[in-house]
Design an enzyme around this catalytic site. Sequence first.
Site, PDB file in Angstrom:
ATOM      1  N   ASP A   1      -2.147   1.873  -4.856  1.00  0.00           N
ATOM      2  CA  ASP A   1      -3.423   2.234  -4.257  1.00  0.00           C
ATOM      3  C   ASP A   1      -4.475   1.167  -4.565  1.00  0.00           C
ATOM      4  O   ASP A   1      -4.361   0.419  -5.546  1.00  0.00           O
ATOM      5  CB  ASP A   1      -3.905   3.585  -4.793  1.00  0.00           C
ATOM      6  CG  ASP A   1      -2.989   4.728  -4.381  1.00  0.00           C
ATOM      7  OD1 ASP A   1      -2.392   4.631  -3.291  1.00  0.00           O
ATOM      8  OD2 ASP A   1      -2.870   5.697  -5.151  1.00  0.00           O
TER       9      ASP A   1
ATOM     10  N   HIS B   1       0.807  -1.212   0.000  1.00  0.00           N
ATOM     11  CA  HIS B   1       0.000   0.000   0.000  1.00  0.00           C
ATOM     12  C   HIS B   1       0.850   1.277   0.000  1.00  0.00           C
ATOM     13  O   HIS B   1       0.321   2.375  -0.231  1.00  0.00           O
ATOM     14  CB  HIS B   1      -0.942   0.008   1.219  1.00  0.00           C
ATOM     15  CG  HIS B   1      -2.294   0.566   0.911  1.00  0.00           C
ATOM     16  ND1 HIS B   1      -2.496   1.561  -0.020  1.00  0.00           N
ATOM     17  CD2 HIS B   1      -3.531   0.259   1.412  1.00  0.00           C
ATOM     18  CE1 HIS B   1      -3.793   1.857  -0.071  1.00  0.00           C
ATOM     19  NE2 HIS B   1      -4.441   1.084   0.774  1.00  0.00           N
TER      20      HIS B   1
END
Length: 438
Positions: free
Chosen positions: A414, A410
């Site tokens: 995204d 992450h």
Amino acid sequence: MARFTFKLPDIGEGISEAEIVAWHVAIGDRVEEDSPIADMMTDKATVEMESPVTGVVVELAGEVGDQVSIGAALVVIETDAVESGDEVVAAPPTAAQAETAEQYEAENPGVEEVATETPSPPRGEGQPQAETPATAPTPHPSPLPAGEREQKAHALASPAVRARARDLGIDLASVKTDADRVRHADLDAYLRYGSGEGYHPPHASRAREDQPIKVIGMRRRIAENMAASKRAIPHFTYVDEIDVTALEAMRADLNANRGGRPKLTMLPLMIVAICKTIPDFPMLNARYDDEAGVVTRHGAIHLGMAAQTDAGLTVPVIRDAQDRNVWQLATEITRLAEAARAGKLAPNEMGGGTITVTSLGPLGGIATTPVINRPEVAIIGPNKIVERPVFKGDEIVRAKLMNLSISCDHRVVDGWDAASFVQGLKKYLETPVLLFAD
């Protein structure tokens, strides 16, 4: 008599130490020149070390699981070699010592130097010669009786088989085989029909004894890598359902007309879809150097494929997957999987991946949350194909459905990008003719 110190040679570029994963000798054993003495594991490969001299083992570097630095003494052997001054002439490196982690057929530096014979203390006239005290040995398993040592020397087996036999308490010399060496299948047969310590016949109590297992070798590497990945990477996983009815029908047609080419599984078709989708999502085909704060988006797709072996999970890499057609991918997948199971992967086939696929095949389950192969930033996990009724307009039809999981870093990827990437894969997998369109 003289003492020969065999120092651990450089068995891989940039390697400072190696782990002892198996001893083939014990203190007191007599070893012949070129006979195996230990299996040493680096981050890249397991290398069998062979004795460069004939003699009796008097010291070992440590126990299984210990780390030995390059250049440190691995084994001390008392030899019958003819002295030259105070030194013993070293034998040249053997073939197995020349097999390095960087290139299995390349020559390695071999033995670095030779220890001198321990001098005898002075004695007076008429006094008996005093025995030279031996250096206190490193703790190790007790030496085997001479007869067992002789039998053990003739029991050929791979490091994985030796490790399993050791864990089960089985003497390899007592295991029968119709091959040139003891295999896992031979151990299974011994456990079923033999009477060794590892065999427990049925009795009143079904409870099995506790079995502490030291985490060493490949299992230690897996533990360290997985812990580092979960510790450093904020994972998230996205799962979507894909209708692979048309893909499975096309795969059956291709296999029915494959000629002498390898049989297609789902994996090569999945890889083609990945390679066609990644150009629109280059951030997923990347490696993140978090210490330098640099993400490298790779142009070539070096695709890792997780493979289960007797020693544990390993990830061979298909180089330049984007340049291979589905049949070439099937051939390379088969070759790498066989090499992984045999422990014969070359170092350049085990690293440098840019994205990984992990599949449990028929055991794939409903969904998976795979752990990223650090420093990559994404890993894809196809799950089990199941047949279920689905609505097609106003009709209910039979369809083959598969959940597809993707775990991403992450810090780099995204959620929107991961979901969009899977939608791109879905387009190719649900309309498989696109896989073969330029």
